[in-house]
Design an enzyme around this catalytic site. Structure first.
Site, PDB file in Angstrom:
ATOM      1  N   HIS A 307      31.766  40.928  90.708  1.00 12.87           N
ATOM      2  CA  HIS A 307      31.501  42.320  91.094  1.00 12.87           C
ATOM      3  C   HIS A 307      30.469  42.905  90.143  1.00 12.87           C
ATOM      4  O   HIS A 307      30.470  42.572  88.955  1.00 12.87           O
ATOM      5  CB  HIS A 307      32.792  43.147  91.025  1.00 12.87           C
ATOM      6  N   ASP A 367      37.889  41.908  98.317  1.00 10.79           N
ATOM      7  CA  ASP A 367      37.796  41.087  99.531  1.00 10.79           C
ATOM      8  C   ASP A 367      38.549  39.761  99.429  1.00 10.79           C
ATOM      9  O   ASP A 367      38.692  39.061 100.417  1.00 10.79           O
ATOM     10  CB  ASP A 367      36.322  40.796  99.851  1.00 10.79           C
TER      11      ASP A 367
END
Ligand code: SDX
Length: 432
Positions: A307, A367
């Site tokens: 991320h 996710d």
């Protein structure tokens, strides 16, 4: 906001410029560089916006090193446990938790807008079998932007509130209709007495038992809540940039949908399941895939990992991992989705012990586990990013409203470092 000064010495002209440093409430302070171009003729350069703050915002705070996520100051863990998607939507839009009557009024204003334009069904039907639902969704939002074009009055607070509520109410219904179409079922009716998540589950799976509907609605509600906002991510920044031209909010949300679709953003939830299925069906073990993800000559990446902001575990991934655990256990002991969950847990374990992932601070993101829960609920894989978009619509409209109310509001217009040709003489085609 205190005004400290920093000095940049420009070697060429020996000019000095003092730039104010703006204090944030939490997180890094920012250097206000707006005087740089005007006074020295320089631009700042930051491809990928690694170190650029594009706006002031009071909506969501992330501490990426600590793995913290707060909506309007409330930790995501507490909201996931005690709140629900409707209340959280109110919080994101209004900067305060609602009292009972506020919440009731807010919910009524949303559910009374479940009656989405019937023409949406025609749009969905136009798309051929196999069309990706994110493309269908974007087209549906374009239809709404055409429908409400004559009403556009961006500076009018009432207009903004009306379109905000319409969007939060319509996108879940549109999503459920797209799901009906994909599952080759008749378009289902909405129920005004049901919450957004309950209504979605009821429309998506009308044949489920009441108990099963309740279980799935609860899991879905938390998934919606966890995806509702995430400050200036790519799709939210797209909505802000698109909305900054004072276009229709429906068109700005369509732009956000297109951005979210990509596999390095919201589309990763679909890509994760593809990856887990591939591992499940292959004769290679998890370590083989970990090695592939580390190999710079191999395009394979561990989807659902890494991320831009989190250099720690994404707190949403922890919560969804727990939901996956609980939900799968409640369904049945030999649930067909259990093997995928086990592979995901194994991948996580190996990656978190591997020097490559540790040194780059790559952890599971939102996710990584969400697709497993959505799959267990029975949502077709191509719909996962639609679910993300449905929930994120709340964050998108919260940011759109905040942007327009900002005293610094003006059209967004990034600059560039030009590296093309200098003035070039045109040669006739016969001489080339
Ligand atoms: C979302 O921004 C948001 O807030 C988004 C989001 C939201 O709620 O809106 O949180 C939702 O988009 C989550 C992210 C979903 N995407 C994925 O899961 C796709 C896989 N992840 C990556 O592609 C990547 O980690 C990104 C896109 C998420 C972040 O990209 P960055 O910040 O540009 O980081 P990078 O690609 O420069 O990676 C840094 C290093 C590189 O190695 P080096 O060149 O330094 O040697 O880490 C490596 C990368 O190659 N790396 C990975 C990896 N992710 C990064 N290596 C293997 N597998 C991975 N998944």
């Amino acid at each position: 906001m205190t005004n400290k000064k920093i000095t940049i010495k420009d070697g060429q002209t020996d000019n000095e410029i003092e730039l104010p440093v703006l204090d944030s409430i939490l997180g890094p302070n920012v250097v206000d560089i707006r005087a740089l171009e005007k006074n020295l003729g320089y631009l700042s350069h930051d491809p990928g916006f690694i170190a650029t703050s594009s706006c002031e915002s009071k909506i969501t705070y992330i501490d990426g090193n600590e793995g913290k996520l707060w909506y309007r100051g409330y930790p995501i863990e507490e909201l996931a446990e005690k709140s629900n998607f409707t209340e959280t939507a109110y919080l994101l839009l209004n900067d305060k938790l609602p009292n009972k009557s506020d919440l009731n009024d807010f919910f009524k204003s949303i559910s009374s807008n479940y009656n989405v334009d019937e023409q949406i069904k025609d749009i969905i039907n136009i798309f051929g079998k196999g069309s990706h639902p994110m493309a269908i969704m974007s087209a549906c939002l374009s239809l709404l932007s055409a429908k409400y074009h004559n009403e556009i009055d961006i500076q009018n607070k009432d207009y903004r509130y009306r379109s905000t509520i319409k969007l939060i109410a319509s996108v879940p219904v549109i999503s459920a209709w797209i799901l009906n179409s994909i599952m080759q079922r008749d378009f289902q009716n909405t129920s005004e007495n049901l919450s957004i998540a309950e209504n979605f589950i009821n429309m998506a799976f009308p044949d489920l038992s009441d108990d099963q509907k309740e279980l799935s609605s609860r899991a879905m509600d938390v998934i919606f809540l966890l995806h509702a906002d995430h400050e200036q991510n790519a799709s939210t920044s797209t909505v802000r940039l698109s909305g900054s031209s004072e276009t229709s909010p429906y068109a700005a949300i369509a732009a956000g949908i297109s951005t979210l679709w990509g596999p390095t953003h919201g589309g990763a939830n679909e890509a994760v399941i593809n990856m887990l299925e591939e591992i499940k069906n292959s004769d290679k073990d998890v370590e083989f895939y970990i090695e592939q993800a580390k190999d710079k000559n191999n395009p394979f990446r561990l989807m659902g990992f890494g991320h831009r902001i989190y250099k720690n575990y994404d707190p949403r991934a922890k919560i969804i991992q727990k939901i996956a655990h609980e939900y799968l256990a409640k369904l049945s002991k030999d649930n067909p989705n259990k093997p995928l969950f086990d592979i995901a847990m194994k991948l996580e374990k190996y990656a978190l012990e591997d020097e490559y992932f540790v040194s780059r601070k790559l952890y599971p993101n939102v996710d990584f586990y969400s697709g497993i829960v959505l799959k267990a609920i029975g949502i077709p894989q191509s719909m996962y990013t639609v679910i993300f978009a449905l929930a994120r619509t709340v964050g998108w409209v919260a940011h759109w409203n905040e942007m327009i109310e900002d005293k610094n509001f003006r059209i967004g217009r990034p600059r560039q470092l030009y590296t093309g040709n200098k003035k070039t003489k045109y040669t006739d085609i016969s001489e080339r």
